[in-house]
Design a protein around this motif. Structure first.
Motif, PDB file in Angstrom:
ATOM      1  N   ILE A 115     -63.877  74.043 -23.874  1.00  0.00           N
ATOM      2  CA  ILE A 115     -64.925  73.814 -22.862  1.00  0.00           C
ATOM      3  C   ILE A 115     -64.585  74.559 -21.584  1.00  0.00           C
ATOM      4  CG2 ILE A 115     -66.054  72.060 -21.427  1.00  0.00           C
ATOM      5  CD1 ILE A 115     -65.518  70.044 -23.682  1.00  0.00           C
ATOM      6  N   LYS A 116     -63.311  74.491 -21.205  1.00  0.00           N
ATOM      7  CA  LYS A 116     -62.894  75.117 -19.951  1.00  0.00           C
ATOM      8  C   LYS A 116     -63.017  76.631 -20.008  1.00  0.00           C
ATOM      9  CE  LYS A 116     -59.326  74.427 -16.458  1.00  0.00           C
ATOM     10  NZ  LYS A 116     -60.269  73.779 -15.527  1.00  0.00           N
ATOM     11  N   SER A 117     -62.893  77.174 -21.193  1.00  0.00           N
ATOM     12  CA  SER A 117     -63.008  78.628 -21.339  1.00  0.00           C
ATOM     13  C   SER A 117     -64.448  79.103 -21.197  1.00  0.00           C
ATOM     14  CB  SER A 117     -62.477  79.047 -22.720  1.00  0.00           C
ATOM     15  OG  SER A 117     -63.386  78.626 -23.753  1.00  0.00           O
ATOM     16  N   LYS A 118     -65.403  78.166 -21.392  1.00  0.00           N
ATOM     17  CA  LYS A 118     -66.838  78.456 -21.294  1.00  0.00           C
ATOM     18  C   LYS A 118     -67.308  79.480 -22.330  1.00  0.00           C
ATOM     19  CE  LYS A 118     -66.808  77.421 -16.353  1.00  0.00           C
ATOM     20  NZ  LYS A 118     -67.046  77.926 -14.989  1.00  0.00           N
ATOM     21  N   GLU A 119     -66.554  79.611 -23.414  1.00  0.00           N
ATOM     22  CA  GLU A 119     -66.967  80.516 -24.474  1.00  0.00           C
ATOM     23  C   GLU A 119     -68.027  79.877 -25.366  1.00  0.00           C
ATOM     24  OE1 GLU A 119     -63.965  82.601 -26.624  1.00  0.00           O
ATOM     25  OE2 GLU A 119     -62.582  82.630 -24.913  1.00  0.00           O
ATOM     26  N   ALA A 120     -68.280  78.605 -25.143  1.00  0.00           N
ATOM     27  CA  ALA A 120     -69.347  77.888 -25.859  1.00  0.00           C
ATOM     28  C   ALA A 120     -69.917  76.857 -24.894  1.00  0.00           C
ATOM     29  CB  ALA A 120     -68.804  77.210 -27.118  1.00  0.00           C
ATOM     30  N   PRO A 121     -71.206  76.510 -25.034  1.00  0.00           N
ATOM     31  CA  PRO A 121     -71.778  75.487 -24.143  1.00  0.00           C
ATOM     32  C   PRO A 121     -70.993  74.181 -24.246  1.00  0.00           C
ATOM     33  CG  PRO A 121     -73.507  76.569 -25.416  1.00  0.00           C
ATOM     34  CD  PRO A 121     -72.212  77.022 -25.998  1.00  0.00           C
ATOM     35  N   SER A 147     -60.515  57.008 -26.733  1.00  0.00           N
ATOM     36  CA  SER A 147     -60.072  56.886 -25.341  1.00  0.00           C
ATOM     37  C   SER A 147     -59.432  58.205 -24.880  1.00  0.00           C
ATOM     38  CB  SER A 147     -59.064  55.739 -25.222  1.00  0.00           C
ATOM     39  OG  SER A 147     -58.572  55.637 -23.911  1.00  0.00           O
ATOM     40  N   TYR A 148     -58.702  58.841 -25.787  1.00  0.00           N
ATOM     41  CA  TYR A 148     -58.107  60.145 -25.480  1.00  0.00           C
ATOM     42  C   TYR A 148     -59.201  61.192 -25.250  1.00  0.00           C
ATOM     43  CZ  TYR A 148     -55.380  64.425 -26.011  1.00  0.00           C
ATOM     44  OH  TYR A 148     -54.807  65.667 -25.805  1.00  0.00           O
ATOM     45  N   LEU A 149     -60.231  61.138 -26.088  1.00  0.00           N
ATOM     46  CA  LEU A 149     -61.356  62.063 -25.924  1.00  0.00           C
ATOM     47  C   LEU A 149     -62.018  61.883 -24.553  1.00  0.00           C
ATOM     48  CD1 LEU A 149     -63.466  64.098 -26.941  1.00  0.00           C
ATOM     49  CD2 LEU A 149     -64.654  62.185 -28.044  1.00  0.00           C
ATOM     50  N   ARG A 154     -63.377  64.000 -19.202  1.00  0.00           N
ATOM     51  CA  ARG A 154     -64.103  63.445 -18.065  1.00  0.00           C
ATOM     52  C   ARG A 154     -64.268  64.436 -16.924  1.00  0.00           C
ATOM     53  NH1 ARG A 154     -61.127  58.303 -15.896  1.00  0.00           N
ATOM     54  NH2 ARG A 154     -62.913  58.433 -14.505  1.00  0.00           N
ATOM     55  N   ASP A 155     -63.353  65.406 -16.782  1.00  0.00           N
ATOM     56  CA  ASP A 155     -63.488  66.401 -15.710  1.00  0.00           C
ATOM     57  C   ASP A 155     -64.174  67.672 -16.207  1.00  0.00           C
ATOM     58  OD1 ASP A 155     -61.440  67.164 -17.355  1.00  0.00           O
ATOM     59  OD2 ASP A 155     -60.151  67.934 -15.750  1.00  0.00           O
ATOM     60  N   LYS A 156     -64.723  67.607 -17.422  1.00  0.00           N
ATOM     61  CA  LYS A 156     -65.367  68.798 -17.986  1.00  0.00           C
ATOM     62  C   LYS A 156     -66.807  68.511 -18.392  1.00  0.00           C
ATOM     63  CE  LYS A 156     -60.858  70.243 -19.706  1.00  0.00           C
ATOM     64  NZ  LYS A 156     -60.163  69.016 -19.258  1.00  0.00           N
ATOM     65  N   LEU A 157     -67.384  67.446 -17.844  1.00  0.00           N
ATOM     66  CA  LEU A 157     -68.765  67.087 -18.173  1.00  0.00           C
ATOM     67  C   LEU A 157     -69.735  67.952 -17.363  1.00  0.00           C
ATOM     68  CD1 LEU A 157     -68.444  63.184 -18.180  1.00  0.00           C
ATOM     69  CD2 LEU A 157     -68.411  64.720 -20.151  1.00  0.00           C
ATOM     70  N   PRO A 158     -70.856  68.346 -17.959  1.00  0.00           N
ATOM     71  CA  PRO A 158     -71.842  69.168 -17.227  1.00  0.00           C
ATOM     72  C   PRO A 158     -72.623  68.340 -16.208  1.00  0.00           C
ATOM     73  CG  PRO A 158     -72.633  68.682 -19.436  1.00  0.00           C
ATOM     74  CD  PRO A 158     -71.232  68.149 -19.368  1.00  0.00           C
ATOM     75  N   ILE A 160     -74.005  67.513 -12.160  1.00  0.00           N
ATOM     76  CA  ILE A 160     -74.590  68.273 -11.051  1.00  0.00           C
ATOM     77  C   ILE A 160     -73.472  68.776 -10.139  1.00  0.00           C
ATOM     78  CG2 ILE A 160     -75.922  68.042  -8.912  1.00  0.00           C
ATOM     79  CD1 ILE A 160     -77.836  66.253 -10.376  1.00  0.00           C
ATOM     80  N   GLY A 161     -73.495  70.071  -9.857  1.00  0.00           N
ATOM     81  CA  GLY A 161     -72.503  70.661  -8.954  1.00  0.00           C
ATOM     82  C   GLY A 161     -71.199  71.020  -9.626  1.00  0.00           C
ATOM     83  N   SER A 162     -71.023  70.653 -10.914  1.00  0.00           N
ATOM     84  CA  SER A 162     -69.765  70.988 -11.589  1.00  0.00           C
ATOM     85  C   SER A 162     -69.853  72.410 -12.140  1.00  0.00           C
ATOM     86  CB  SER A 162     -69.478  70.000 -12.721  1.00  0.00           C
ATOM     87  OG  SER A 162     -70.263  70.309 -13.864  1.00  0.00           O
ATOM     88  N   GLU A 163     -68.700  72.979 -12.467  1.00  0.00           N
ATOM     89  CA  GLU A 163     -68.675  74.358 -12.973  1.00  0.00           C
ATOM     90  C   GLU A 163     -69.229  74.455 -14.389  1.00  0.00           C
ATOM     91  OE1 GLU A 163     -64.698  75.791 -14.185  1.00  0.00           O
ATOM     92  OE2 GLU A 163     -63.957  73.941 -13.208  1.00  0.00           O
ATOM     93  N   TYR A 164     -69.446  73.300 -15.022  1.00  0.00           N
ATOM     94  CA  TYR A 164     -69.929  73.310 -16.408  1.00  0.00           C
ATOM     95  C   TYR A 164     -71.433  73.088 -16.501  1.00  0.00           C
ATOM     96  CZ  TYR A 164     -64.938  72.809 -16.952  1.00  0.00           C
ATOM     97  OH  TYR A 164     -63.586  73.002 -16.860  1.00  0.00           O
ATOM     98  N   GLU A 165     -72.081  72.974 -15.351  1.00  0.00           N
ATOM     99  CA  GLU A 165     -73.537  72.813 -15.356  1.00  0.00           C
ATOM    100  C   GLU A 165     -74.190  74.189 -15.517  1.00  0.00           C
ATOM    101  OE1 GLU A 165     -77.083  70.917 -12.534  1.00  0.00           O
ATOM    102  OE2 GLU A 165     -75.266  71.748 -11.642  1.00  0.00           O
ATOM    103  N   GLY A 166     -75.214  74.255 -16.325  1.00  0.00           N
ATOM    104  CA  GLY A 166     -75.898  75.536 -16.511  1.00  0.00           C
ATOM    105  C   GLY A 166     -77.200  75.331 -17.241  1.00  0.00           C
ATOM    106  N   ASP A 167     -77.824  76.440 -17.635  1.00  0.00           N
ATOM    107  CA  ASP A 167     -79.115  76.354 -18.323  1.00  0.00           C
ATOM    108  C   ASP A 167     -78.998  75.581 -19.634  1.00  0.00           C
ATOM    109  OD1 ASP A 167     -80.224  77.804 -16.300  1.00  0.00           O
ATOM    110  OD2 ASP A 167     -79.972  79.749 -17.304  1.00  0.00           O
ATOM    111  N   ALA A 168     -77.872  75.780 -20.323  1.00  0.00           N
ATOM    112  CA  ALA A 168     -77.705  75.138 -21.626  1.00  0.00           C
ATOM    113  C   ALA A 168     -77.099  73.745 -21.513  1.00  0.00           C
ATOM    114  CB  ALA A 168     -76.818  76.001 -22.524  1.00  0.00           C
TER     115      ALA A 168
END
Length: 766
Positions: A115-121, A147-149, A154-158, A160-168
């Motif tokens: 997810i952090k690599s952003k190579e996939a939505p 719980s591990y998941l 939790r810091d990679k959810l899309p 508002i305002g996060s780096e993982y928010e986008g069109d997809a």
């Protein structure tokens, strides 16, 4: 042979040793950038988490050892320069681990990097992970895996305002992911109750309680997502969470999750979705502690209201009190087995809520008290001490809020709640009320408020059924009665007539106190009366008017009754002697005489302290003075009033039917004499009206069972009245006509009613 605890310690030690052993070789592989060996030993290390022998508490210790090692492994996976494999290929590679549990831990670890690599939505990876985790259905292993998941994502959810928010990737994708993970975790958690033999249910529930925070963390994550605004919470989040809560049908899960919802989401959200949240409460299992859930919700909303006056309009707009009140009613109806303490606790919380949010709405306060009365009315006898304490809390809340008993006295249901207290608690609450008055120097200055007050503290001023005054501790009894005496001194009104009413009410209540209480209370009553006398004496100018001129006599009448209540015959007799002297020597006005003689008759009728000789003397004097009044109409009314001196229902031995009849016949003769007088004063009521009044006295004693008053006598009197009314010499009198018509209707009603009384009236012809 090892016992259960020692077994667990042994298995835990073996598991930790296995993790440490494989972690050692994993570290060597990481240091040498050997991806294959790193995956091999990390999978073997994670295989230790496949154990089913540990309790949740011990499993958590094992999990944390593995979690710490996974963080180091994640750092290695992030740096593809070390292992030379792209994150996409790595994501595929870890899925070839032999056992599913290690495979999924590794997949989640690489997935967070993916997810952090952003190579996939982000939503695609998250969806894949949450679906893949379904492969582990063992409750404890599955809960810790999910719980591990939740932890690594939790810091990679899309958001508002996060780096993982986008069109997809949208906020809804984040919400869907967390809700799905929450739903699956809750199912695993609920399923735990069916694991193992049925005889260890208590142990199993304890273990489940240890795991509840794992499930609740999902709701905490939801509350932290910036994009979850009120609209999304109202339309999506809350309905889906509540659907899971209601459908799981597990009391432990339902209680915890409802409480979790209340604690983690904002106050404003609760207020705006109150109806939805409350609608779930009656659908919960009967064993769920709903009272605590609702109490915490009301406490939270109360604090929200207290935080700022700006939010109060919101409470009014959403009709928060009404919704809470209705919800509590539905919960109590739905949970038929709810103990009294649970229901009353809910009412205490609701009362606290309305006192904080709507302190000016006394109707809300009274409504809560009324609902509590309804609940208590269905309980034959309230014996639960915890419930009794809650009732005291309910009654104390308005006193503490308003610091003014006068406000509480306006609540019609307040005394009705007190009636359900046991004798000891009733007295305790009465003392709390008196102490509140003393502390706040409350001014109770109207007769109606005094009436309500003395109804509230009746446990201190008279014997209640089942109470034995002789069993009371002497010191406690003195303290109680001295408190009542001090209270009497605090009752005051500048207006003499109102003050007299107050004294009369106090007298009515305290006179039933019995010989042990009266020495404490009568003295206060007497001093209040004497204070009023001095007040009248100090008024400037002449006292005019019937009521004003008679006030001193009324006060002395009260003092006479006080002597009667204390069972002091000679003192009471002396009071009457003095009253007759005052009547003869001081009262010249004819109207004042009429008022005075009726006061004397009424007081004497209620006296039970006199022996036969003294009573005969006083009744003879009263009858004599009555017959010597100036006007015939006044004579007649006073004489027939004297008939009650010879027939007193609540006093044994005072039922002299012959003397009653003599009084009524004497009154008739006076009425006849008045009829023959041509100069009857206009507006005095007229002689015919006197006949109807006497007829009503005949009927009264006839119903009371006076055998001297016969149906033929009543028949003759009715015929006499009809004759007089048809006489040409009689002036038309609409008042007398209406009075007679009403009396005849009453006789007809008694005849139609049937029964013993109907038979008595049957022979009277109308």
């Amino acid at each position: 042979m090892l016992n259960g605890t020692e077994d667990e310690e042994k298995w835990l030690a073996e598991g930790i040793a296995g993790i440490q052993h494989n972690a050692f070789y994993m570290h060597r592989a990481l240091d040498s950038n050997n991806l294959r060996e790193a995956l091999k030993y990390s999978a073997q290390m994670l295989s230790e988490l496949r154990t089913s022998k540990l309790s949740p508490h011990k499993y958590y210790e094992l999990y944390m050892r593995a979690f710490d090692e996974l963080k180091r492994l994640e750092l290695f996976f992030k740096d593809d320069s070390k292992h030379g494999v792209s994150v996409v290929d790595l994501y595929e590679l870890v899925q070839h681990a032999g056992n599913i549990l290690p495979r999924l831990y590794l997949l989640c670890t690489v997935g967070s990097i993916y997810i952090k690599s952003k190579e996939a939505p982000a939503k695609e990876v998250l969806k894949d992970l949450v679906e893949m985790c379904r492969g582990v259905q063992h409750p404890i292993r599955g809960l810790f895996l999910r719980s591990y998941l939740a932890q690594i994502s939790r810091d990679k959810l899309p958001d508002i305002g996060s780096e993982y928010e986008g069109d997809a990737d949208t906020v809804m994708d984040a919400v869907d992911f967390v809700l799905q993970n929450f739903t699956e975790m809750n199912k695993l958690w609920v399923r735990m109750q069916h694991q193992g033999p049925g005889g260890v249910r208590e142990k199993r529930e304890k273990e489940r309680s240890e795991l509840q925070d794992l499930v609740g963390k999902n709701l905490h994550v939801l509350s932290q997502i910036e994009g979850v605004d009120l609209e999304m919470y109202k339309e999506t989040v809350l309905p889906r969470v509540l659907e899971q809560v209601v459908n799981c049908k597990d009391d432990l899960a339902q209680y915890y999750l409802m409480d979790c919802i209340i604690q983690v989401f904002p106050d404003e959200y609760h207020l705006q979705t109150l109806e939805t949240l409350l609608g779930a409460c009656p659908q919960l299992q009967p064993t769920v502690d709903v009272k605590t859930v609702l109490s915490r919700l009301m406490d939270r909303l109360s604090n929200y209201a207290a935080s700022s006056t700006d939010v109060l309009p919101e409470f009014l707009q959403v009709e928060a009190f009404s919704k809470l009140s209705n919800a509590i009613g539905k919960v109590i109806e739905a949970q038929l087995d709810m103990p009294a303490v649970g229901a009353i606790t809910l009412y205490v919380s609701l009362l606290t809520f309305t006192l904080r949010v709507h302190p000016d709405r006394l109707d809300h306060v009274d409504q809560v008290l009324g609902a509590c009365v309804k609940k208590l009315s269905n309980i034959p006898k309230l014996e639960d001490s915890r419930a009794m304490k809650q009732v005291v809390a309910l009654l104390s809340a308005p006193l503490e809020k308003y610091n003014d008993i006068v406000t509480a006295l306006t609540l019609s249901n307040y005394p009705r709640v007190m009636d359900h207290l046991d004798i000891g608690t009733n007295k305790l609450m009465a003392m709390v009320i008196i102490q509140s008055i003393m502390k706040n120097n409350s001014c109770i200055s109207t007769a109606d408020k005094v009436e309500v007050l003395f109804e509230l503290i009746k446990g201190l001023i008279k014997d209640i059924d089942g109470a034995d005054v002789d069993e009371l501790d002497e010191e406690d009894f003195k303290e109680e009665q001295n408190s009542v005496a001090r209270l009497i001194h605090m009752l005051y009104n500048d207006e003499p007539e109102e003050m007299l009413k107050i004294i009369c009410i106090v007298r009515k209540h305290t006179m039933v106190g019995g010989p042990k209480r009266l020495p404490f209370t009568v003295s206060s009553l007497v001093f209040s009366a004497l204070r009023l006398l001095r007040q009248l004496q100090g008024q400037e100018g002449d006292i005019v008017g019937e009521e004003a001129s008679m006030t001193p006599n009324k006060i002395f009448q009260l003092l006479t009754q006080a002597a009667n209540g204390c069972d002091i015959e000679h003192v009471a007799y002396e009071f009457f002697t003095q009253a007759f002297l005052l009547y003869e020597e001081e009262i010249a006005d004819s109207k004042a005489q009429v008022t005075a003689i009726h006061l004397i008759i009424g007081t004497l009728q209620r006296m039970n302290v006199f022996g036969v000789e003294n009573r005969d003397t006083l009744t003879h004097k009263a009858t004599g003075y009555s017959a010597r009044l100036l006007k015939k109409a006044d004579q007649c009314r006073a004489v027939y009033a004297c008939s009650h001196l010879f027939w007193v229902d609540d006093q044994d031995g005072i039922k002299d039917g012959e003397r009653v009849l003599l009084c009524l016949k004497r009154a008739l003769r006076i009425a006849n004499a008045a009829q023959q007088m041509a100069n009857v004063a206009r507006g005095s009521g007229g002689p015919v009206s006197l006949f109807v009044e006497i007829l009503n006295k005949y009927i009264y004693f006839f119903e009371k069972g006076n055998k001297q008053i016969t149906s033929s006598a009543i028949q003759g009197l009715i015929e006499l009245i009809n004759t007089e009314m048809q006489s040409d010499s009689t002036n038309p009198d609409s008042v007398a006509d209406a009075f007679l018509a009403s009396t005849l209707r009453y006789i007809q009603f008694q005849k139609q009613k049937g029964g013993v009384m109907g038979e008595k009236f049957e022979s009277i012809k109308l």
